[in-house]
Design an enzyme around this catalytic site. Structure first.
Site, mmCIF file in Angstrom:
data_model
loop_
_atom_site.group_PDB
_atom_site.id
_atom_site.type_symbol
_atom_site.label_atom_id
_atom_site.label_comp_id
_atom_site.label_asym_id
_atom_site.label_seq_id
_atom_site.Cartn_x
_atom_site.Cartn_y
_atom_site.Cartn_z
ATOM 1 N N HIS A 66 -1.289 13.484 -0.369
ATOM 2 C CA HIS A 66 -2.209 14.095 0.580
ATOM 3 C C HIS A 66 -3.541 13.354 0.614
ATOM 4 C CE1 HIS A 66 0.016 17.973 -0.739
ATOM 5 N NE2 HIS A 66 0.690 17.354 0.213
ATOM 6 N N LYS A 75 -12.838 14.409 -4.928
ATOM 7 C CA LYS A 75 -12.398 15.504 -5.781
ATOM 8 C C LYS A 75 -12.382 15.080 -7.236
ATOM 9 C CE LYS A 75 -8.024 15.090 -3.672
ATOM 10 N NZ LYS A 75 -6.849 15.752 -3.166
ATOM 11 N N TYR A 135 -8.872 21.485 -9.116
ATOM 12 C CA TYR A 135 -9.534 20.526 -8.236
ATOM 13 C C TYR A 135 -10.939 21.029 -7.948
ATOM 14 C CZ TYR A 135 -4.585 20.139 -6.810
ATOM 15 O OH TYR A 135 -3.221 20.040 -6.770
ATOM 16 N N ASP A 171 5.327 18.567 2.909
ATOM 17 C CA ASP A 171 5.515 17.262 2.280
ATOM 18 C C ASP A 171 6.841 16.625 2.683
ATOM 19 O OD1 ASP A 171 3.052 17.559 1.126
ATOM 20 O OD2 ASP A 171 3.808 18.024 -0.870
#
Length: 185
Positions: A66, A75, A135, A171
């Site tokens: 991603h 991140k 995250y 995905d």
């Protein structure tokens, strides 16, 4: 807290110091001063982070690959429980490491944190019975900017260490590296 550079431009690993005693251990999982010193005055700053998220997945699950269009997304990623094989792909067209991948083991033993600057695809596979991945993100999620490339894209050639047990419908429908390159130009 120690800082390690990686082979990908702008990516670094924060390695907290664990203090063990008969009760267990104590560690500082984040230090704004160390982080801000590493990113410098023009980089992502601690104050830029606006969202913390957490996922839990079982062994063999792959989440990824991603990324974000536009300004991208920075991140800070860590595995708070279990272990994951974490993979990055540089999608910054002007980067000296464009198109390169690098993998990292993140787990609840070493507590390494992976800083991912804007302009990367990110994904991981769970190595333990299950894993919690945390995250810290510098932008609110905007679904219109989501990017995804198939985890098994032959051009990327990511060598996942375990058989893939499950991926999301999103995905499974992800495009190829070649399709992403066409949208980046």
């Amino acid at each position: 807290m120690h800082v390690e550079t990686t082979s990908l431009a702008g990516v670094f690993v924060l390695r907290p110091e664990l203090h063990r005693d008969p009760r267990g251990f104590f560690t500082r999982t984040f230090d704004a001063g160390v982080f801000d010193a590493q990113t410098g005055p023009d980089g992502v700053r601690t104050a830029n982070f606006v969202q913390d998220s957490q996922s839990r997945s079982s062994k063999g699950v792959v989440r990824g690959m991603h990324g974000r269009a536009g300004r991208g997304e920075a991140k800070l990623v860590r595995c708070s429980r279990g272990a994951v094989y974490d993979v990055l792909v540089d999608i910054r067209a002007q980067s000296p490491t464009f198109g390169m991948t690098q993998a990292f083991i993140l787990d609840d033993e070493g507590f390494r944190h992976l800083f991912v600057p804007p302009g990367f695809l990110h994904g991981f596979q769970v190595l333990s019975e299950f894993a919690d991945v945390c995250y810290r993100i510098d932008r609110e999620h905007d679904q219109a900017e989501d990017l995804a490339v198939a985890h098994d894209d032959p051009v990327l050639g990511i060598d996942w260490p375990l058989p893939v047990t499950l991926i999301s419908e999103r995905d499974a429908a992800a495009g190829s590296w070649a399709e992403l390159l066409a949208t980046l130009r």
